[in-house]
Scaffold this motif. Sequence first.
Motif, PDB file in Angstrom:
ATOM      1  N   UNK A 133      38.983  34.369  44.508  1.00 43.54           N
ATOM      2  CA  UNK A 133      38.925  35.786  44.157  1.00 43.54           C
ATOM      3  C   UNK A 133      37.649  36.397  44.711  1.00 43.54           C
ATOM      4  N   UNK A 134      37.781  37.607  45.241  1.00 44.87           N
ATOM      5  CA  UNK A 134      36.634  38.406  45.653  1.00 44.87           C
ATOM      6  C   UNK A 134      36.403  39.449  44.573  1.00 44.87           C
ATOM      7  N   UNK A 135      35.155  39.590  44.148  1.00 49.15           N
ATOM      8  CA  UNK A 135      34.825  40.620  43.166  1.00 49.15           C
ATOM      9  C   UNK A 135      34.690  41.951  43.885  1.00 49.15           C
ATOM     10  N   UNK A 136      35.307  42.993  43.307  1.00 51.07           N
ATOM     11  CA  UNK A 136      35.233  44.337  43.868  1.00 51.07           C
ATOM     12  C   UNK A 136      34.899  45.321  42.760  1.00 51.07           C
ATOM     13  N   UNK A 137      34.480  46.513  43.154  1.00 53.87           N
ATOM     14  CA  UNK A 137      34.238  47.578  42.188  1.00 53.87           C
ATOM     15  C   UNK A 137      35.575  48.069  41.643  1.00 53.87           C
ATOM     16  N   UNK A 138      35.570  48.503  40.401  1.00 54.70           N
ATOM     17  CA  UNK A 138      36.789  48.977  39.761  1.00 54.70           C
ATOM     18  C   UNK A 138      37.432  50.109  40.556  1.00 54.70           C
ATOM     19  N   UNK A 195      40.455  43.063  35.655  1.00 53.71           N
ATOM     20  CA  UNK A 195      41.769  43.431  36.178  1.00 53.71           C
ATOM     21  C   UNK A 195      41.817  42.957  37.627  1.00 53.71           C
ATOM     22  N   UNK A 196      43.011  42.517  38.072  1.00 53.25           N
ATOM     23  CA  UNK A 196      43.047  41.986  39.429  1.00 53.25           C
ATOM     24  C   UNK A 196      44.365  42.242  40.139  1.00 53.25           C
ATOM     25  N   UNK A 256      38.121  43.036  39.492  1.00 53.93           N
ATOM     26  CA  UNK A 256      37.089  43.963  39.034  1.00 53.93           C
ATOM     27  C   UNK A 256      36.848  43.727  37.550  1.00 53.93           C
ATOM     28  N   UNK A 257      35.598  43.553  37.192  1.00 56.36           N
ATOM     29  CA  UNK A 257      35.250  43.408  35.783  1.00 56.36           C
ATOM     30  C   UNK A 257      35.390  44.771  35.104  1.00 56.36           C
ATOM     31  N   UNK A 258      35.829  44.726  33.858  1.00 56.49           N
ATOM     32  CA  UNK A 258      35.945  45.937  33.045  1.00 56.49           C
ATOM     33  C   UNK A 258      34.749  45.986  32.100  1.00 56.49           C
TER      34      UNK A 258
END
Length: 155
Positions: A72-77, A114-115, A130-132
């Motif tokens: 998984x790549x982390x991205x902005x919401x 959420x992904x 994206x972290x909430x």
Amino acid sequence: MNGTIQGLFETHINVSDYEASAAFYEKMLGLIPLHDDPARRSKFYWIGRPGEAMFGIRENYPSNLVQRQHFAFRVALEDLKTARVRLEERGVETTNFFGETEAPLSVFPFMPAVSLYFDDPDGHSVELLAMLGDAPRPELAIMPWPEWDKICGRT
């Protein structure tokens, strides 16, 4: 070892065609090229800001057997909200956690995050996450994003 692990710095995946995979990761996801090693059929990318994390692709390494991997790549919401449309416009089919193409994206309440999921040219499972900013709710099952927003009082 003294000290605490601070994060994951790099991961590599085996690909069947490093040039096709490089085009996918550069054009579809906009990864930042770091180093191309044609002699080893390898290419490396910065993830986020240079020096924070690295992603590598290697053709037929350590063998020509390409086993499906997941990362998984982390991205902005805000970027996740538009990623599905952008990827699908480029011919990449996206799904939620349950493999549904037309359903809302999934929230993992235990984090919460959420992904969005899709496959790369070799069938590796790629996730944009994206972290909430909400409090974790580990007692809840994975759910559609609109349902999470309702629980959190946003709709």
